[in-house]
Design a protein around this motif. Sequence first.
Motif, mmCIF file in Angstrom:
data_model
loop_
_atom_site.group_PDB
_atom_site.id
_atom_site.type_symbol
_atom_site.label_atom_id
_atom_site.label_comp_id
_atom_site.label_asym_id
_atom_site.label_seq_id
_atom_site.Cartn_x
_atom_site.Cartn_y
_atom_site.Cartn_z
ATOM 1 N N MET A 40 59.363 37.524 55.047
ATOM 2 C CA MET A 40 57.911 37.640 54.778
ATOM 3 C C MET A 40 57.125 36.693 55.573
ATOM 4 S SD MET A 40 58.183 40.003 52.756
ATOM 5 C CE MET A 40 56.607 40.231 51.866
ATOM 6 N N LYS A 42 53.533 37.434 55.800
ATOM 7 C CA LYS A 42 52.263 37.733 55.383
ATOM 8 C C LYS A 42 51.569 36.578 55.152
ATOM 9 C CE LYS A 42 53.569 37.541 50.480
ATOM 10 N NZ LYS A 42 53.467 37.996 49.017
ATOM 11 N N TYR A 46 52.784 32.223 55.794
ATOM 12 C CA TYR A 46 52.924 31.386 55.009
ATOM 13 C C TYR A 46 52.049 30.149 55.563
ATOM 14 C CZ TYR A 46 55.846 33.457 51.588
ATOM 15 O OH TYR A 46 56.563 34.528 50.635
ATOM 16 N N LYS A 134 57.915 51.443 46.388
ATOM 17 C CA LYS A 134 58.195 50.182 45.728
ATOM 18 C C LYS A 134 58.172 50.425 44.112
ATOM 19 C CE LYS A 134 56.926 45.469 45.216
ATOM 20 N NZ LYS A 134 55.515 44.361 45.557
ATOM 21 N N ARG A 141 53.034 44.423 38.648
ATOM 22 C CA ARG A 141 51.856 44.092 39.671
ATOM 23 C C ARG A 141 51.690 45.553 40.452
ATOM 24 N NH1 ARG A 141 52.598 39.450 43.920
ATOM 25 N NH2 ARG A 141 54.282 40.736 44.633
ATOM 26 N N HIS A 170 60.707 44.091 43.035
ATOM 27 C CA HIS A 170 60.211 42.620 43.084
ATOM 28 C C HIS A 170 60.440 41.840 41.933
ATOM 29 C CE1 HIS A 170 58.502 39.060 45.042
ATOM 30 N NE2 HIS A 170 57.540 39.274 44.173
ATOM 31 N N ASN A 213 63.606 38.073 46.483
ATOM 32 C CA ASN A 213 62.587 37.197 47.306
ATOM 33 C C ASN A 213 63.803 35.730 47.325
ATOM 34 O OD1 ASN A 213 63.008 36.110 44.511
ATOM 35 N ND2 ASN A 213 60.802 36.094 43.993
ATOM 36 N N SER A 214 63.157 34.718 47.616
ATOM 37 C CA SER A 214 63.848 33.450 47.926
ATOM 38 C C SER A 214 64.747 32.889 47.004
ATOM 39 C CB SER A 214 62.831 32.237 48.540
ATOM 40 O OG SER A 214 62.481 32.385 49.824
ATOM 41 N N ARG A 241 64.217 39.833 51.116
ATOM 42 C CA ARG A 241 62.796 39.542 51.431
ATOM 43 C C ARG A 241 62.620 37.813 51.450
ATOM 44 N NH1 ARG A 241 61.905 43.830 47.783
ATOM 45 N NH2 ARG A 241 60.600 42.355 46.734
ATOM 46 N N GLY A 243 60.924 34.549 51.682
ATOM 47 C CA GLY A 243 59.571 33.999 52.470
ATOM 48 C C GLY A 243 59.710 32.360 52.405
ATOM 49 N N LEU A 244 59.531 31.735 51.443
ATOM 50 C CA LEU A 244 59.367 30.321 51.392
ATOM 51 C C LEU A 244 60.917 29.706 52.221
ATOM 52 C CD1 LEU A 244 57.525 28.124 50.347
ATOM 53 C CD2 LEU A 244 59.156 28.046 48.238
ATOM 54 N N TRP A 383 54.390 27.271 47.856
ATOM 55 C CA TRP A 383 53.631 28.367 48.527
ATOM 56 C C TRP A 383 52.165 28.089 48.696
ATOM 57 C CZ3 TRP A 383 57.366 28.693 44.749
ATOM 58 C CH2 TRP A 383 58.675 29.273 44.989
HETATM 59 C C1 PLP Z 1 56.958 41.750 47.708
HETATM 60 C C2 PLP Z 1 57.319 40.325 48.183
HETATM 61 N N1 PLP Z 1 58.521 40.174 48.267
HETATM 62 C C3 PLP Z 1 59.012 38.985 48.931
HETATM 63 C C4 PLP Z 1 58.274 37.866 48.685
HETATM 64 C C5 PLP Z 1 58.717 36.433 49.104
HETATM 65 O O1 PLP Z 1 58.756 35.526 48.179
HETATM 66 P P1 PLP Z 1 59.321 34.104 48.351
HETATM 67 O O2 PLP Z 1 58.419 33.232 49.314
HETATM 68 O O3 PLP Z 1 59.301 33.484 46.867
HETATM 69 O O4 PLP Z 1 60.804 34.137 49.114
HETATM 70 C C6 PLP Z 1 56.831 37.927 48.287
HETATM 71 C C7 PLP Z 1 56.119 36.766 48.112
HETATM 72 O O5 PLP Z 1 55.427 36.696 47.339
HETATM 73 C C8 PLP Z 1 56.640 39.252 47.928
HETATM 74 O O6 PLP Z 1 55.195 39.502 47.432
#
Ligand code: PLP
Length: 417
Positions: A40, A42, A46, A134, A141, A170, A213-214, A241, A243-244, A383
């Motif tokens: 991620m 976005k 980060y 999705k 959400r 998610h 996610n992470s 996916r 992110g962190l 985050w």
């Molecule tokens: C749709 C989606 N996928 C993955 C992530 C990644 O999350 P993380 O940073 O906890 O790995 C996010 C983050 O908010 C997200 O909105």
Amino acid sequence: MGHRIDIFRHTTAVINLDHLENNYRVLKSIVGDQVFFCPMVKANAYGHGDVEIALKLEQLGVQSLGLGLVEEALLLRQMGVKCDLLVFGIFDAKAVEHIIKWRLTPVISLWQQLEALEKSPFLRDGQKIPIHLKFDTGMHRLGFAVADAKKLLERLQNHSQIILQGVCTHLFKGDDAEDLHGQSFSQLAQFQEVERVFASMSAAGPIVSHALNSAGLLNFHLLRMAQKTLPHHVAPHQGVRPGLLIYGVDPMNSSSLAQALKPVMSLRSHIVRYHRLRPNETVSYGATWKAVRNSVIGVIPIGYADGYHRLLSNRAEVLVKGQRAPQVGNVCMDYIMVDVTGLMTDEEINNNIEVEVTLFGSDSQGNTLSVHELSSKAQTIPWEILTSVGERVPRTVESSHQMNATKKRDKMRREFE
Ligand SMILES: Cc1ncc(COP(=O)(O)O)c(C=O)c1O
């Protein structure tokens, strides 16, 4: 390329691309090569600087990147990022023209979004738009209801130009993904119904599914590696996916993995002014800190307008010369003050000599102060600390490849001279 502005304040977020590479390799070694892998990026990756991060991940072999906004994806595409850019957020019908033109991959959550794509006048004959769908399995959400999966399948079968490439959901409590009776497994069980509906489409091309996610990635894949057999309702190669984690921060701050990850961002500044205080003299607005001894106070040009949260006032520490110094007095918009009594030489104090300070991440000698430490003191989450680092803090990219390139160029120049 953007206009380069000179920097006159010595506060910077150092972005270490070698650490990014390290984290990428650590995660790939856990999830394996079969797994759909979509870091991620976005929210300006980060806070790390999305263009540099995306280009580096692409160079490492990443084929998909995750964005929140169409605007974010457009920037990356226009800056030369070629891989699939998945846009997870909601967009209005006006965005469709850009999605098509710039070959973005929308992750559709609403019937209106699908309709806007289907009806777009910008979709030329024979042109295809890749999409992911999705599904909401409990986060409440974004995402379609699981019960809509069949209807969506039928709708897509009637539209030859919209190509389904993936389905996703998610997790809202990824930290329990190692617990076979936890929320995450119940979400994955619901998601499996979606996967089953769309499995019939695979003949038209492979469809990926992704949910982790992470926290989910860590717990789920570590469980998979440990147990080898998973409950029958769970796809063993569930897509991820992160992110962190990709930025080197362990969401639980506790797993065995934390040692292997390296923080990509280090927020650094300098002490630019010193004060010698006598007992009872105070520091900053509201006089919330009072010297109890003869003290030396250092002034650092970073404040809450740069993302150093005001809640950290009188709570945080910074690294100076490899030692910890407490932050004292209220955090201001542009400055914080630290108690450096006993750490500085008379020469430094008397001449206001700039000395490097690390607010989080690692200092130039490798001493570290974690984002987790700051986030818990600011009563928030890592985050938010990362994404709060303000726009006026320049990101300085460090990478051994770049250093090699610079060294090579310098050598060539010397030889030429
Ligand atoms: C749709 C989606 N996928 C993955 C992530 C990644 O999350 P993380 O940073 O906890 O790995 C996010 C983050 O908010 C997200 O909105």
